[in-house]
Design a protein around this motif. Structure first.
Motif, short mmCIF file in Angstrom:
data_model
loop_
_atom_site.label_atom_id
_atom_site.label_comp_id
_atom_site.label_asym_id
_atom_site.label_seq_id
_atom_site.Cartn_x
_atom_site.Cartn_y
_atom_site.Cartn_z
N ILE A 91 0.86 -1.18 0.00
CA ILE A 91 0.00 0.00 0.00
C ILE A 91 0.90 1.24 0.00
CG2 ILE A 91 -1.94 -1.13 1.11
CD1 ILE A 91 -1.00 0.13 3.77
N SER A 92 0.31 2.41 -0.24
CA SER A 92 1.14 3.60 -0.41
C SER A 92 0.60 4.82 0.33
CB SER A 92 1.28 3.93 -1.90
OG SER A 92 0.00 4.02 -2.51
N PRO A 93 0.37 4.72 1.64
CA PRO A 93 -0.10 5.89 2.38
C PRO A 93 1.01 6.93 2.54
CG PRO A 93 0.45 4.14 3.90
CD PRO A 93 0.60 3.56 2.53
N SER A 94 0.62 8.17 2.77
CA SER A 94 1.60 9.23 3.01
C SER A 94 2.04 9.25 4.47
CB SER A 94 1.00 10.60 2.65
OG SER A 94 0.68 10.65 1.27
N LYS A 95 1.17 8.80 5.37
CA LYS A 95 1.47 8.75 6.79
C LYS A 95 0.96 7.45 7.40
CE LYS A 95 1.31 13.76 7.65
NZ LYS A 95 0.72 14.84 8.50
N LEU A 96 1.57 7.07 8.52
CA LEU A 96 1.13 5.87 9.23
C LEU A 96 1.06 6.14 10.72
CD1 LEU A 96 3.53 4.64 6.94
CD2 LEU A 96 2.00 2.73 7.39
N VAL A 97 0.11 5.48 11.37
CA VAL A 97 -0.02 5.57 12.82
C VAL A 97 -0.11 4.16 13.37
CG1 VAL A 97 -1.40 6.43 14.76
CG2 VAL A 97 -1.27 7.76 12.63
N VAL A 98 0.72 3.85 14.37
CA VAL A 98 0.65 2.55 15.04
C VAL A 98 0.38 2.80 16.52
CG1 VAL A 98 2.07 1.30 13.38
CG2 VAL A 98 3.18 2.46 15.28
N ARG A 102 12.90 2.37 5.78
CA ARG A 102 12.98 2.27 4.32
C ARG A 102 11.95 3.18 3.66
NH1 ARG A 102 13.30 -3.23 5.56
NH2 ARG A 102 11.14 -3.55 4.90
N LEU A 103 10.75 3.26 4.25
CA LEU A 103 9.69 4.08 3.66
C LEU A 103 10.01 5.57 3.72
CD1 LEU A 103 6.54 2.27 5.09
CD2 LEU A 103 7.08 2.54 2.67
N GLY A 104 10.58 6.01 4.84
CA GLY A 104 10.91 7.42 5.01
C GLY A 104 9.71 8.33 5.11
N LYS A 105 8.56 7.77 5.53
CA LYS A 105 7.33 8.56 5.65
C LYS A 105 7.04 8.85 7.13
CE LYS A 105 5.33 6.66 1.42
NZ LYS A 105 4.20 5.92 0.80
N ILE A 133 -4.03 11.93 17.06
CA ILE A 133 -3.89 11.26 15.77
C ILE A 133 -4.49 12.13 14.67
CG2 ILE A 133 -4.63 9.27 14.39
CD1 ILE A 133 -4.58 7.66 17.03
N GLY A 134 -5.66 12.71 14.91
CA GLY A 134 -6.29 13.57 13.92
C GLY A 134 -5.41 14.75 13.55
N ALA A 135 -4.77 15.36 14.56
CA ALA A 135 -3.89 16.49 14.30
C ALA A 135 -2.68 16.06 13.46
CB ALA A 135 -3.42 17.11 15.61
N PHE A 136 -2.11 14.92 13.79
CA PHE A 136 -0.96 14.39 13.04
C PHE A 136 -1.33 14.14 11.58
CE2 PHE A 136 1.17 10.53 11.45
CZ PHE A 136 2.49 10.96 11.46
N LEU A 137 -2.51 13.60 11.36
CA LEU A 137 -2.92 13.25 10.00
C LEU A 137 -3.32 14.47 9.17
CD1 LEU A 137 -5.05 10.03 10.63
CD2 LEU A 137 -2.64 10.19 9.97
N SER A 138 -3.85 15.48 9.81
CA SER A 138 -4.40 16.60 9.06
C SER A 138 -3.40 17.73 8.82
CB SER A 138 -5.63 17.18 9.78
OG SER A 138 -5.26 17.68 11.05
N GLU A 139 -2.31 17.73 9.55
CA GLU A 139 -1.34 18.81 9.42
C GLU A 139 -0.04 18.31 8.82
OE1 GLU A 139 -0.82 20.54 13.24
OE2 GLU A 139 -2.96 20.83 13.57
N ASP A 140 0.68 19.24 8.18
CA ASP A 140 2.02 18.94 7.69
C ASP A 140 2.98 19.19 8.85
OD1 ASP A 140 1.17 18.33 5.14
OD2 ASP A 140 1.20 20.43 4.53
#
Length: 307
Positions: free
Chosen positions: A175-182, A233-236, A286-293
């Protein structure tokens, strides 16, 4: 597992391991992958599931085939173009209902959010799940729904989503997401096989054959099941959310991300392994992390985190 049942299983593996170690290893793998009962344990769990089902009633049901399973997916939001799109996946023995506060909360920002029941969980078919099945399910979800801007995974689901993004397993795709949260997720998997083998009393030879069989099924070695290496490796950007007192997945799994420049570590102490996924503060983080650069931050402390 009840003590009597465990004693019988240990005796069976002791006998079969001497007579037919390959067969013992394959049976051990089947037991390792057997998913727990979907029936809630206790009144609190029943209430949590009922509340979750209520939230999911507001989402669109979108089942799809993944391998030999029919996977239940729920979509919050109407899928209009231009919206951020997130995929949310649960942990072992959980379901979309149990973690529904997370996708519902993320959808409040206007994002389209898809949450899955893994095979053997929730309303999906099957009675077993392994990491290859989980990765295949996540990859198939992206094929079905289109590219996700981010993937959010709790526990086992966090590891599966990171490995799916890293393209770790041969023939599984990526898959190719721009961001990930675990969230409360293991960053390696050797310890699970160690604990399981010790619990059911596998001889060293049978344990080695069990791991060999698991690697053949996965299309990758256990050493490759390293989410920190995959993230590097992903660097995202990666947000790692964990509670230091987590008794199911120890905090060192989160600390391993500490030297990764693209990772942000958020301690959500006091929330343990399960409450963490439904906590309003965690969902907002999490919402803040995903919605902001957001620029990479080495470590961020949540409420209750040690200074």
């Amino acid at each position: 597992m009840p003590n009597f049942a465990l004693k019988v299983i240990r005796l069976a593996f002791a006998m079969l391991g001497r007579l037919a170690p390959q067969t013992a290893a394959k049976l051990a793998f089947a037991l390792f992958c057997r998913t727990p009962s979907r029936r809630p344990k206790g009144e609190k769990a029943r209430m949590t599931e009922a509340e979750g089902r209520e939230r999911l009633a507001a989402a669109e049901r979108m089942p799809f085939p993944a391998g030999k399973s029919t996977v239940m997916a729920y979509r919050f939001g109407d899928g209009r173009p231009g919206r951020r799109r997130y995929l949310v996946v649960h942990g072992w023995g959980s379901s979309a209902a149990y973690i529904s506060a997370l996708p519902a909360g993320l959808a409040e920002s206007g994002a389209e959010v898809v949450v899955l029941d893994f095979p053997g969980h929730g309303l999906s078919s099957g009675r077993s799940l392994n990491m290859r099945q989980a990765v295949d399910t996540v990859v198939e979800a992206e094929r079905r729904f289109g590219r996700f801007d981010a993937v959010v995974g709790h526990s086992f689901g966090g590891a599966a989503s990171m490995l799916a993004a890293g393209g770790v397993m041969k023939g599984a795709g990526a898959i190719s997401p721009s961001k990930l949260v675990v969230i409360g997720s293991p960053s390696d998997i050797h310890w699970l096989f160690d604990d399981f083998s010790r619990m059911v009393g596998l001889a060293p030879r049978v344990k080695a054959l069990l791991i060999q069989h698991a690697e053949q099924v996965a299309g990758a070695s256990l050493d490759d099941f390293d989410t920190v290496a995959a993230a590097a490796r992903l660097g995202k950007p990666v947000l790692v959310v964990h509670a230091e007192e987590d008794k199911e997945v120890a905090s060192h799994h989160a600390r391993r991300f500490g030297d990764l420049a693209t990772a942000q570590l958020h301690w959500a102490n006091g929330l343990g392994h399960r409450r963490i996924v439904s906590d309003r503060g965690v969902i907002e983080t999490i919402g803040a992390f995903l919605s902001e650069d957001m620029p990479p931050v080495h470590e961020a402390a949540g409420s209750g985190a040690a200074a």
